[in-house]
Write a protein that holds these residues in place. Structure first.
Motif, PDB file in Angstrom:
ATOM      1  N   GLU A 135      14.559  48.628  77.083  1.00  0.00           N
ATOM      2  CA  GLU A 135      14.592  47.303  77.252  1.00  0.00           C
ATOM      3  C   GLU A 135      15.052  46.579  76.077  1.00  0.00           C
ATOM      4  OE1 GLU A 135       9.978  45.977  77.140  1.00  0.00           O
ATOM      5  OE2 GLU A 135       9.658  47.665  78.825  1.00  0.00           O
ATOM      6  N   ASP A 136      15.076  47.061  75.048  1.00  0.00           N
ATOM      7  CA  ASP A 136      15.839  46.240  73.817  1.00  0.00           C
ATOM      8  C   ASP A 136      17.211  46.293  74.017  1.00  0.00           C
ATOM      9  OD1 ASP A 136      15.159  45.095  70.980  1.00  0.00           O
ATOM     10  OD2 ASP A 136      16.586  46.516  70.667  1.00  0.00           O
ATOM     11  N   ALA A 138      18.591  46.107  77.067  1.00  0.00           N
ATOM     12  CA  ALA A 138      18.834  45.175  78.020  1.00  0.00           C
ATOM     13  C   ALA A 138      18.882  43.861  77.264  1.00  0.00           C
ATOM     14  CB  ALA A 138      17.951  45.354  79.243  1.00  0.00           C
ATOM     15  N   ARG A 139      18.019  43.376  76.609  1.00  0.00           N
ATOM     16  CA  ARG A 139      17.572  42.292  75.666  1.00  0.00           C
ATOM     17  C   ARG A 139      18.995  41.639  74.956  1.00  0.00           C
ATOM     18  NH1 ARG A 139      15.483  40.135  70.838  1.00  0.00           N
ATOM     19  NH2 ARG A 139      15.183  42.390  69.854  1.00  0.00           N
ATOM     20  N   ARG A 140      19.783  42.766  74.360  1.00  0.00           N
ATOM     21  CA  ARG A 140      20.905  42.576  73.681  1.00  0.00           C
ATOM     22  C   ARG A 140      22.146  42.669  74.303  1.00  0.00           C
ATOM     23  NH1 ARG A 140      18.852  43.302  67.824  1.00  0.00           N
ATOM     24  NH2 ARG A 140      16.683  44.115  68.220  1.00  0.00           N
ATOM     25  N   ILE A 141      22.223  42.770  75.655  1.00  0.00           N
ATOM     26  CA  ILE A 141      23.504  42.806  76.427  1.00  0.00           C
ATOM     27  C   ILE A 141      24.073  41.203  76.508  1.00  0.00           C
ATOM     28  CG2 ILE A 141      24.523  42.887  78.540  1.00  0.00           C
ATOM     29  CD1 ILE A 141      22.975  45.441  78.821  1.00  0.00           C
ATOM     30  N   THR A 142      25.529  41.096  76.206  1.00  0.00           N
ATOM     31  CA  THR A 142      25.933  39.603  76.462  1.00  0.00           C
ATOM     32  C   THR A 142      27.104  39.841  77.447  1.00  0.00           C
ATOM     33  OG1 THR A 142      27.547  39.804  74.625  1.00  0.00           O
ATOM     34  CG2 THR A 142      25.309  39.230  74.055  1.00  0.00           C
ATOM     35  N   SER A 143      27.784  38.859  77.614  1.00  0.00           N
ATOM     36  CA  SER A 143      28.810  39.026  78.434  1.00  0.00           C
ATOM     37  C   SER A 143      30.085  39.782  77.825  1.00  0.00           C
ATOM     38  CB  SER A 143      29.576  37.385  78.805  1.00  0.00           C
ATOM     39  OG  SER A 143      29.882  36.591  77.720  1.00  0.00           O
ATOM     40  N   LYS A 144      30.091  39.910  76.555  1.00  0.00           N
ATOM     41  CA  LYS A 144      30.866  40.724  75.748  1.00  0.00           C
ATOM     42  C   LYS A 144      30.717  42.162  75.716  1.00  0.00           C
ATOM     43  CE  LYS A 144      32.399  36.688  72.792  1.00  0.00           C
ATOM     44  NZ  LYS A 144      31.937  36.393  71.492  1.00  0.00           N
ATOM     45  N   THR A 145      29.582  42.731  76.271  1.00  0.00           N
ATOM     46  CA  THR A 145      29.178  43.927  76.030  1.00  0.00           C
ATOM     47  C   THR A 145      29.837  44.842  76.824  1.00  0.00           C
ATOM     48  OG1 THR A 145      26.736  43.412  75.598  1.00  0.00           O
ATOM     49  CG2 THR A 145      27.138  45.786  76.109  1.00  0.00           C
ATOM     50  N   ILE A 166      20.670  50.206  83.660  1.00  0.00           N
ATOM     51  CA  ILE A 166      20.779  49.052  82.979  1.00  0.00           C
ATOM     52  C   ILE A 166      22.793  48.821  82.981  1.00  0.00           C
ATOM     53  CG2 ILE A 166      21.021  47.780  80.709  1.00  0.00           C
ATOM     54  CD1 ILE A 166      18.473  49.709  79.947  1.00  0.00           C
ATOM     55  N   ALA A 167      23.280  49.771  82.651  1.00  0.00           N
ATOM     56  CA  ALA A 167      24.700  49.748  82.675  1.00  0.00           C
ATOM     57  C   ALA A 167      25.330  48.946  84.002  1.00  0.00           C
ATOM     58  CB  ALA A 167      25.543  50.856  82.446  1.00  0.00           C
ATOM     59  N   ASN A 168      24.847  49.375  85.168  1.00  0.00           N
ATOM     60  CA  ASN A 168      25.035  48.939  86.434  1.00  0.00           C
ATOM     61  C   ASN A 168      24.310  47.552  86.793  1.00  0.00           C
ATOM     62  OD1 ASN A 168      26.671  51.083  87.484  1.00  0.00           O
ATOM     63  ND2 ASN A 168      24.987  52.326  87.840  1.00  0.00           N
ATOM     64  N   GLU A 169      23.444  47.317  86.242  1.00  0.00           N
ATOM     65  CA  GLU A 169      22.657  46.034  86.322  1.00  0.00           C
ATOM     66  C   GLU A 169      23.379  44.821  85.719  1.00  0.00           C
ATOM     67  OE1 GLU A 169      18.767  46.935  85.585  1.00  0.00           O
ATOM     68  OE2 GLU A 169      18.304  47.769  87.531  1.00  0.00           O
TER      69      GLU A 169
END
Ligand SMILES: *Cc1c(COP(=O)(O)O)cnc(C)c1O
Length: 396
Positions: A135-136, A138-145, A166-169
Motif C-alpha cells: 500500500e505504501d 502504491a502511494r509513492r508512485i509518480t509518473s517518474k517511477t 502494482i507494477a502493472n497497474e
C-alpha cells in the motif's frame, strides 16, 4: 520457560562456540567443498586453461542455480553489490527517474540507484514481516517511477506477487509496467506461494558473501532473470561490455566449484536453520512483551535472521538494554538488522529524502535479531532463549 529451568540452563549450558550476532560464516563447508577447491585448482593449473571465469565450472554453476531457483537465466558475479549495480544499469535510468526502495534495508539497494543517477524514494515496511508495504509503495508512485526494488528481508520472501500487480497497474508513461527488482542477498531458498525467490522478479540478485545462507569463499553472488535480452546485457556488463558499457564483475572458477558443492547442501542447511527457529519459537512461546518472528502462511522462511520486536513503549532505550544484557552478561550479541539504512550510510543520508518514514523510524528502535546459524545445537539454542528471557524479565 520457567524461571528455575532458565537459571539451570544458564548455569550449565553456556555455549562453547561464542555465537556471533550475524555469524561471520552463515553456511559451513564439508569435505565436498575442500575437494572441489583442490579439483578445480588442479584442473585450472595449466597454461592452456588457467582460472578464466567463462568456462565450464562457472557455466555449470549458473545453470544449476537457475534451475534450483526457478529462473530462466543466471549470471554469476563477484558479489551482490555488483549484481545490484548491474540490475539498475539494466534499467537504463534517466536523470529524475525514481526507484522505490524499502527504508528498513541494507545499504546496497539504495546505493545502486544513486550510483546510476536515479532518485531513491524510500517506502515503509510491514510491521510484522519487515517486507516493503504494498500500500505504501502504491502511494509513492509518480509518473517518474521506473521500478519497485524490494529486499527479501532477513530470510523471508517479500510479497512479490502483490508488487507485480502494482507494477502493472501503474505503468510508466514511456517504459510501460514498472520493473520489479529483488534483493535476495539474505534469502537464498526462500519461497512465496511455493515458488522460490528468483522465479518471480524481472531481475533478482543473490549473495554468497561469507555471512549468507550459502557462501563461495567469502565473496560472490548471482543475478537471475527471466528475460533473455536482459541476460545478454547483464553478461556484457559483467565482462567489459560491447554495445553497452561493461567492466569485470566475474566470480572465479574456484568459487563456482564451491558454489556447486554448496548448492548440493543448501536445502539441508536451510532445514537446519528452520529447525533451530522452530525450536526457538517453542522455547520462547509465552515470553512477555517480545514479538517473535512472524511468517505468513504463504511463505517458506529461511531464517537468515531471527528478528524480534519489543513493544512501542520499549522502543530505543529498553530494546538497547536487552541487547546490552544479552551481550555483556550472557555473551550472546544481538544485532539491529536493520535500522533505516540512511542512518548506516552518510551518502544515502545526504542524497535521499527521508523526511516521511515514521513507521520505519519506529521499527528501527524496536527490532533486534538473536543469533541463528544452521549449526546451533538444541543445548545452545536453549541457552540463548533462557538468556533472552532473563534479559527481558530484568528490564520489565
Ligand atoms: C549482504 C547484503 C548485500 C551485499 O551483498 P555482497 O555479496 O556482500 O555484496 C546486499 N543486500 C543485502 C540485503 C545484504 O544483506
Amino acid at each position: 520457560m520457567e524461571a528455575e529451568r532458565r537459571k539451570e540452563i544458564i548455569a550449565t549450558q553456556k555455549p562453547k562456540i561464542p555465537w556471533a550476532n550475524e555469524p561471520t560464516m552463515g553456511s559451513y563447508y564439508g569435505e565436498e567443498e575442500f575437494e572441489a577447491v583442490r579439483r578445480e585448482m588442479e584442473r585450472c593449473n595449466h597454461p592452456h586453461i588457467g582460472f578464466h571465469a567463462h568456462n565450464d565450472t562457472a557455466l555449470e554453476f549458473e545453470e544449476k542455480f537457475a534451475e534450483w531457483c526457478g529462473a530462466q537465466h543466471a549470471i554469476s558475479v563477484n558479489g551482490a553489490g555488483s549484481g545490484l549495480d548491474m540490475a539498475v544499469m539494466a534499467l537504463d535510468l534517466q536523470p529524475g527517474d525514481e526507484v522505490i526502495v524499502p527504508a528498513i534495508n541494507f545499504k546496497a539497494a539504495g546505493l545502486s540507484v544513486l550510483g546510476q543517477g536515479g532518485t531513491v524514494v524510500w517506502c515503509e515496511v510491514d510491521e510484522r514481516t519487515f517486507q516493503a508495504d504494498p500500500e505504501d509503495i502504491a502511494r509513492r508512485i509518480t509518473s517518474k517511477t521506473r521500478a519497485i526494488y524490494p529486499v527479501h528481508m532477513n530470510g523471508m520472501a517479500a510479497p512479490i506477487d502483490e508488487y507485480l500487480e502494482i507494477a502493472n497497474e501503474h505503468p510508466h508513461p514511456r517504459h510501460g509496467p514498472l520493473k520489479v527488482i529483488g534483493d535476495a542477498a539474505r534469502s537464498c531458498g526462500a519461497r512465496l506461494k511455493g515458488s522460490p525467490v528468483g522465479s518471480w522478479e524481472w531481475i533478482c540478485v543473490f549473495s554468497f558473501h561469507t555471512m549468507k545462507n550459502m557462501t563461495t569463499l567469502g565473496e560472490g553472488g548471482m543475478v537471475v532473470t527471466q528475460d533473455a535480452d536482459v541476460a545478454a546485457k547483464l553478461r556484457k556488463i559483467r565482462g567489459f561490455g560491447g554495445d553497452v558499457w561493461g567492466t569485470n564483475y566475474k566470480m572465479t572458477n574456484v568459487q563456482a566449484a564451491v558454489g556447486l558443492a554448496q548448492l548440493e547442501r543448501i536445502d539441508e542447511m536451510l532445514e537446519q536453520r528452520r529447525t533451530v527457529a522452530a525450536q526457538r519459537d517453542e522455547l520462547l512461546a509465552g515470553i512477555p512483551e517480545i514479538e517473535l518472528p512472524y511468517c505468513p502462511e504463504d511463505r517458506w522462511h529461511t531464517y537468515y535472521l531471527y528478528t524480534c520486536l519489543v513493544p512501542e513503549e520499549w522502543a530505543g532505550e529498553k530494546r538497547d538494554e536487552i541487547m546490552r544484557i544479552m551481550a555483556e552478561e550472557f555473551e550472546i550479541p544481538c544485532v539491529v538488522a536493520n535500522p533505516p539504512c540512511y542512518y548506516s550510510n552518510e551518502f544515502l543520508n545526504r542524497h535521499t529524502d527521508h523526511s516521511d518514514l515514521p513507521r520505519s523510524e519506529m521499527l528501527g528502535k524496536r527490532l533486534f535479531c538473536v543469533p541463528i546459524h544452521p549449526l546451533i545445537s538444541s543445548e545452545d539454542n536453549e541457552y540463548i532463549c533462557a538468556a533472552l528471557w532473563e534479559a527481558v524479565e530484568r528490564v520489565r
